[in-house]
Design a protein around this motif. Structure first.
Motif, PDB file in Angstrom:
ATOM      1  N   LYS A  26       5.715  31.973   4.327  1.00  0.00           N
ATOM      2  CA  LYS A  26       4.474  31.322   3.893  1.00  0.00           C
ATOM      3  C   LYS A  26       3.495  31.182   5.052  1.00  0.00           C
ATOM      4  O   LYS A  26       2.297  31.490   4.918  1.00  0.00           O
ATOM      5  CB  LYS A  26       4.785  29.942   3.316  1.00  0.00           C
ATOM      6  N   ASN A  27       3.983  30.726   6.176  1.00  0.00           N
ATOM      7  CA  ASN A  27       3.102  30.533   7.324  1.00  0.00           C
ATOM      8  C   ASN A  27       2.606  31.866   7.879  1.00  0.00           C
ATOM      9  O   ASN A  27       1.450  31.977   8.309  1.00  0.00           O
ATOM     10  CB  ASN A  27       3.807  29.721   8.404  1.00  0.00           C
ATOM     11  N   ALA A  28       3.475  32.881   7.872  1.00  0.00           N
ATOM     12  CA  ALA A  28       3.027  34.204   8.310  1.00  0.00           C
ATOM     13  C   ALA A  28       1.913  34.713   7.409  1.00  0.00           C
ATOM     14  O   ALA A  28       0.901  35.257   7.883  1.00  0.00           O
ATOM     15  CB  ALA A  28       4.203  35.179   8.320  1.00  0.00           C
ATOM     16  N   ALA A  29       2.069  34.536   6.098  1.00  0.00           N
ATOM     17  CA  ALA A  29       1.049  34.996   5.152  1.00  0.00           C
ATOM     18  C   ALA A  29      -0.246  34.210   5.309  1.00  0.00           C
ATOM     19  O   ALA A  29      -1.347  34.774   5.261  1.00  0.00           O
ATOM     20  CB  ALA A  29       1.578  34.883   3.727  1.00  0.00           C
ATOM     21  N   GLN A  30      -0.128  32.895   5.492  1.00  0.00           N
ATOM     22  CA  GLN A  30      -1.323  32.073   5.656  1.00  0.00           C
ATOM     23  C   GLN A  30      -2.114  32.475   6.900  1.00  0.00           C
ATOM     24  O   GLN A  30      -3.326  32.332   6.942  1.00  0.00           O
ATOM     25  CB  GLN A  30      -0.942  30.595   5.734  1.00  0.00           C
ATOM     26  N   ARG A  31      -1.403  32.994   7.891  1.00  0.00           N
ATOM     27  CA  ARG A  31      -2.067  33.371   9.145  1.00  0.00           C
ATOM     28  C   ARG A  31      -2.457  34.855   9.176  1.00  0.00           C
ATOM     29  O   ARG A  31      -2.918  35.358  10.192  1.00  0.00           O
ATOM     30  CB  ARG A  31      -1.165  33.009  10.320  1.00  0.00           C
ATOM     31  N   GLY A  32      -2.234  35.555   8.052  1.00  0.00           N
ATOM     32  CA  GLY A  32      -2.784  36.896   7.949  1.00  0.00           C
ATOM     33  C   GLY A  32      -1.808  38.030   7.734  1.00  0.00           C
ATOM     34  O   GLY A  32      -2.227  39.164   7.517  1.00  0.00           O
ATOM     35  N   ALA A  33      -0.504  37.772   7.790  1.00  0.00           N
ATOM     36  CA  ALA A  33       0.469  38.843   7.565  1.00  0.00           C
ATOM     37  C   ALA A  33       0.491  39.230   6.089  1.00  0.00           C
ATOM     38  O   ALA A  33       0.306  38.392   5.208  1.00  0.00           O
ATOM     39  CB  ALA A  33       1.860  38.407   8.020  1.00  0.00           C
ATOM     40  N   ILE A  41       7.046  45.846   9.570  1.00  0.00           N
ATOM     41  CA  ILE A  41       8.358  45.218   9.736  1.00  0.00           C
ATOM     42  C   ILE A  41       9.165  45.426   8.474  1.00  0.00           C
ATOM     43  O   ILE A  41       8.723  45.074   7.373  1.00  0.00           O
ATOM     44  CB  ILE A  41       8.212  43.706  10.018  1.00  0.00           C
ATOM     45  N   VAL A  42      10.352  45.995   8.616  1.00  0.00           N
ATOM     46  CA  VAL A  42      11.265  46.174   7.486  1.00  0.00           C
ATOM     47  C   VAL A  42      12.279  45.041   7.528  1.00  0.00           C
ATOM     48  O   VAL A  42      13.104  44.956   8.430  1.00  0.00           O
ATOM     49  CB  VAL A  42      11.973  47.536   7.554  1.00  0.00           C
ATOM     50  N   GLY A  43      12.195  44.153   6.539  1.00  0.00           N
ATOM     51  CA  GLY A  43      13.088  43.002   6.477  1.00  0.00           C
ATOM     52  C   GLY A  43      12.322  41.708   6.640  1.00  0.00           C
ATOM     53  O   GLY A  43      11.489  41.567   7.541  1.00  0.00           O
ATOM     54  N   THR A  44      12.592  40.747   5.748  1.00  0.00           N
ATOM     55  CA  THR A  44      11.889  39.458   5.756  1.00  0.00           C
ATOM     56  C   THR A  44      12.825  38.308   6.095  1.00  0.00           C
ATOM     57  O   THR A  44      12.541  37.152   5.782  1.00  0.00           O
ATOM     58  CB  THR A  44      11.236  39.197   4.390  1.00  0.00           C
ATOM     59  N   GLY A  45      13.963  38.621   6.736  1.00  0.00           N
ATOM     60  CA  GLY A  45      14.879  37.581   7.172  1.00  0.00           C
ATOM     61  C   GLY A  45      14.359  36.876   8.411  1.00  0.00           C
ATOM     62  O   GLY A  45      13.193  37.033   8.799  1.00  0.00           O
ATOM     63  N   ALA A  65       6.763  38.508  12.353  1.00  0.00           N
ATOM     64  CA  ALA A  65       5.507  38.574  11.603  1.00  0.00           C
ATOM     65  C   ALA A  65       4.667  37.327  11.827  1.00  0.00           C
ATOM     66  O   ALA A  65       3.433  37.400  11.958  1.00  0.00           O
ATOM     67  CB  ALA A  65       5.798  38.757  10.113  1.00  0.00           C
ATOM     68  N   LEU A  66       5.328  36.176  11.866  1.00  0.00           N
ATOM     69  CA  LEU A  66       4.612  34.923  12.071  1.00  0.00           C
ATOM     70  C   LEU A  66       3.930  34.893  13.439  1.00  0.00           C
ATOM     71  O   LEU A  66       2.759  34.525  13.564  1.00  0.00           O
ATOM     72  CB  LEU A  66       5.585  33.751  11.929  1.00  0.00           C
ATOM     73  N   VAL A  67       4.643  35.297  14.476  1.00  0.00           N
ATOM     74  CA  VAL A  67       4.056  35.308  15.816  1.00  0.00           C
ATOM     75  C   VAL A  67       2.899  36.307  15.881  1.00  0.00           C
ATOM     76  O   VAL A  67       1.814  36.005  16.395  1.00  0.00           O
ATOM     77  CB  VAL A  67       5.119  35.637  16.876  1.00  0.00           C
ATOM     78  N   LEU A  68       3.126  37.495  15.356  1.00  0.00           N
ATOM     79  CA  LEU A  68       2.087  38.528  15.398  1.00  0.00           C
ATOM     80  C   LEU A  68       0.837  38.092  14.643  1.00  0.00           C
ATOM     81  O   LEU A  68      -0.291  38.256  15.133  1.00  0.00           O
ATOM     82  CB  LEU A  68       2.631  39.832  14.820  1.00  0.00           C
ATOM     83  N   ALA A  69       1.033  37.537  13.457  1.00  0.00           N
ATOM     84  CA  ALA A  69      -0.122  37.097  12.672  1.00  0.00           C
ATOM     85  C   ALA A  69      -0.848  35.958  13.377  1.00  0.00           C
ATOM     86  O   ALA A  69      -2.086  35.912  13.378  1.00  0.00           O
ATOM     87  CB  ALA A  69       0.330  36.663  11.282  1.00  0.00           C
ATOM     88  N   THR A  70      -0.108  35.047  13.969  1.00  0.00           N
ATOM     89  CA  THR A  70      -0.717  33.925  14.680  1.00  0.00           C
ATOM     90  C   THR A  70      -1.549  34.408  15.853  1.00  0.00           C
ATOM     91  O   THR A  70      -2.556  33.803  16.213  1.00  0.00           O
ATOM     92  CB  THR A  70       0.370  32.950  15.169  1.00  0.00           C
ATOM     93  N   MET A  71      -1.138  35.543  16.433  1.00  0.00           N
ATOM     94  CA  MET A  71      -1.863  36.115  17.572  1.00  0.00           C
ATOM     95  C   MET A  71      -2.924  37.127  17.139  1.00  0.00           C
ATOM     96  O   MET A  71      -3.508  37.827  17.964  1.00  0.00           O
ATOM     97  CB  MET A  71      -0.865  36.749  18.545  1.00  0.00           C
ATOM     98  N   GLY A  72      -3.153  37.207  15.834  1.00  0.00           N
ATOM     99  CA  GLY A  72      -4.251  38.037  15.346  1.00  0.00           C
ATOM    100  C   GLY A  72      -3.935  39.512  15.222  1.00  0.00           C
ATOM    101  O   GLY A  72      -4.855  40.341  15.189  1.00  0.00           O
ATOM    102  N   VAL A  73      -2.667  39.873  15.108  1.00  0.00           N
ATOM    103  CA  VAL A  73      -2.263  41.271  14.998  1.00  0.00           C
ATOM    104  C   VAL A  73      -2.003  41.616  13.532  1.00  0.00           C
ATOM    105  O   VAL A  73      -1.311  40.873  12.823  1.00  0.00           O
ATOM    106  CB  VAL A  73      -0.993  41.534  15.838  1.00  0.00           C
ATOM    107  N   ARG A  74      -2.527  42.742  13.077  1.00  0.00           N
ATOM    108  CA  ARG A  74      -2.284  43.186  11.697  1.00  0.00           C
ATOM    109  C   ARG A  74      -0.806  43.514  11.520  1.00  0.00           C
ATOM    110  O   ARG A  74      -0.250  44.344  12.247  1.00  0.00           O
ATOM    111  CB  ARG A  74      -3.124  44.411  11.375  1.00  0.00           C
TER     112      ARG A  74
END
Length: 611
Positions: free
Chosen positions: A131-138, A13-17, A24-33
């Motif tokens: 923060k939450n995306a990173a905590q969940r693996g992003a 993903i290009v862009g952190t807005g 990223a948060l949804v993807l990480a929560t669903m276990g996607v790299r």
């Protein structure tokens, strides 16, 4: 789609807005790299977007962020009225009840959603999402410039540059998401068709600190419009004092004539403008920064090409009027991410991804047109405070507005009509909540015709269980006696088969095919009692009918009536899932017979993890 070691990440993903971070948060929560990159050293540093509507707060509720958002946001009641005044300390001309806080509309907002509205500025929102995306693996990398990409039938090669040392390198991903803003290089490189016009008008924004509590604490208002003959405000004809941190940090905004070049942002001029808008020259002002932005009216008619998807400001560009921008960005990321996850996990065929453009591009066009129309709709209000052809039209207009004679009566009558028009900006709950999707991920109900709205669809929510609509909110009661919304027993990354006590065949059929992404909810069971009869009022189908609700809360399919047996129900359900997911072999995804069937969260606060 198995990983053969060729890929550095599944989704880059290009862009952190708001778009990129939500995806990223949804993807990480669903276990996607997932890997995010940003050109900048950190996140948003200016208080750009702030109005957060009910639908976006429903997304945050689904992702388990409600408590964090509430701690950092200005609460709904503080958003309050919108003022039109000669200065913050001066004569008030008219006051408008906004954001659903008025007596006439508050009930509509409370009835439509378990979530209210809040005001959270982007510099506070983005760290919560990241923060939450990173905590969940992003993963994420700052100071990283996107250069270009190439794509093939298996993935995307993305070329990047480290801004700190100039090193260029590449990453291999299965999909690329361009959330790189209004000047999106990715949208340009893949040739997305953009319609409309950029830079229609210019606005100056000044962020400053000043304690203005004594002027506003008794009449809380996030937006304060200033009508004065002592300052020039450009096209809109009014200046704006917007509360950033009630009531000590503010933005002062005014338009400028683009034909005359850049506006005067010198400190003496800016200080004079702000002092005039406040109406008290003794107030101590600390200027933090000055900037300009341009009013755009442009939208993409297609959001993707191959394995590359764009969202947010990259595909819809408009002024902040109506407060729709950040909300639409979040909802873009939310719509796209679950679909990417389902394809990457092998639950769905790649055809599911076509539904992203089909569903979100019409919404993007709608909000671009709405935001620009809201800006134009200030004209009748301006006319109430101006007398054209006089040496000082604003001074004459303000005097006329207070005149007891027939001209004053006419102006005061006109302002009521002008304010009612502005409801379409400030109380437009329908625009925010009536989104309807039409795509391959939605099966049209053959038993009903085109939807007709009982009230103005811009202003009022019309709850419905029609496929394509968001599931209506209704309060249920669990076995513990606590309330929960229909939104709480659906979503969380899974499809939901939702039926009633007399829909036993549907429930048995769903439980007999224990797919890893499918849950069953029986309304009327001890865990989901319809004690208020709220669900009965809005479900639009028989108790024994069925709804298939998508992970994003939108209804994918419905059947109005019960069926005779679980076999029939299973056949219908499998056929619907196969069509929606573009996966004819959906049955092969079933868990082993000994595996536990997922039970939906039934507490008031949904858990953040739904991998």
């Amino acid at each position: 789609m198995p990983d053969n070691g060729e890929f550095d990440t599944d989704v880059l993903i290009v862009g952190t807005g708001p778009t990129g971070a939500t995806a990223a948060l949804v993807l990480a929560t669903m276990g996607v790299r997932t890997h995010m990159v940003s050109l900048w050293n950190w996140l948003a540093h200016t208080p750009r977007a702030h109005i957060t509507n009910q639908r976006t707060n429903e997304v945050f509720r689904d992702l388990g962020l409600s408590d964090e958002i509430a701690r950092e946001a200005s609460p709904w009641e503080v958003m309050g009225d919108t003022l039109f005044t000669t200065s913050l300390a001066g004569q008030e001309l008219v006051r408008m009840r906004t954001w659903g806080t008025g007596d006439a509309r508050k009930g509509d907002y409370v009835k439509a959603s378990p979530c209210g509205m809040v005001d959270i500025i982007q510099p506070k929102l983005e760290p919560i999402l990241l923060k939450n995306a990173a905590q969940r693996g992003a993963c994420f990398t700052f100071n990283t410039e996107y250069l270009s990409h190439t794509q093939d039938e298996n993935g995307v090669t993305v070329f990047l540059r480290e801004r700190v040392n100039g090193r260029e390198y590449q990453m291999r991903a299965k999909y690329l998401v361009g959330a790189d803003g209004a000047r999106s290089l990715i949208a340009d490189q893949i040739g997305l068709p953009i319609e409309g016009q950029m830079a229609r008008a210019g606005t100056a924004y000044i962020t400053f600190n000043a304690d203005l509590t004594r002027f506003v604490a008794h009449r809380p208002s996030i937006l304060n419009w200033i009508v004065t003959p002592d300052a020039a405000f450009g096209e809109i004809g009014m200046g704006l004092l917007r509360a950033v941190k009630p009531w000590t940090q503010w933005i002062a905004g005014w338009g400028f004539d683009m034909s005359k070049g850049e506006p005067d942002l010198s400190e003496p001029f800016v200080r004079q403008q702000i002092a005039t808008m406040i109406g008290d020259p003794t107030v101590d002002i600390e200027i933090l920064n000055s900037s300009i932005w341009y009013v755009n009216q442009a939208y993409a008619t297609q959001y993707s090409k191959g394995r590359v998807f764009c969202g947010g400001d990259a595909v819809h560009r408009h002024p902040p009027s109506s407060g729709l921008g950040m909300n639409t960005c979040v909802q873009d990321g939310y719509n796209l991410a679950w679909k990417l996850a389902y394809v990457l996990k092998g639950y769905a065929g790649e055809g599911l991804l076509d539904s992203y453009s089909d569903e979100r591009a019409p919404i993007g066009k709608q909000i671009v047109l709405r935001a620009n129309q809201s800006r134009l709709d200030y004209a009748p209000l301006n006319d109430c405070f101006r007398v054209k052809g006089t040496p000082n039209p604003v001074a004459a207009g303000i005097a006329r507005f207070r005149d007891p004679g027939p001209d004053g009566v006419a102006a005061r009558d006109a302002v009521r009509t002008a304010l009612e028009l502005k409801d379409t900006e400030f109380n437009a709950q329908g625009v925010e909540m009536n989104q309807r999707y039409a795509s391959g991920a939605v099966i049209t109900d053959p038993n009903v015709g085109e939807e007709e709205f009982d009230k103005d669809s811009t202003l009022f929510v019309q709850p419905t269980t029609r496929p394509g609509a968001k599931i209506p909110h209704a309060w249920l009661v669990g076995r513990d006696g606590l309330k929960k919304s229909t939104l709480d027993v659906t979503g969380h990354g899974k499809f939901t088969v939702l039926t009633g006590l007399s829909g036993e065949a549907w429930a048995r059929a769903a439980e007999a095919m224990p797919l890893p992404f499918l849950r069953t909810v029986v309304i009327g069971s001890p865990d989901a009692q319809d004690l208020y009869c709220d669900w009965q009022r809005v479900r639009e189908i028989d108790e024994g009918g069925v709804l298939l609700v998508r992970p994003d809360g939108h209804i994918a399919w419905r059947v109005h009536s019960p069926v005779e047996d679980a076999h029939t129900a299973g056949e219908l359900l499998r056929k619907a899932l196969a069509a929606i997911l573009n996966n004819p072999t959906v049955e092969e995804l079933a868990l082993p017979a000994s595996a536990d069937v997922f039970e939906p969260p039934l507490s008031d606060t949904p858990p953040p993890q739904f991998a």
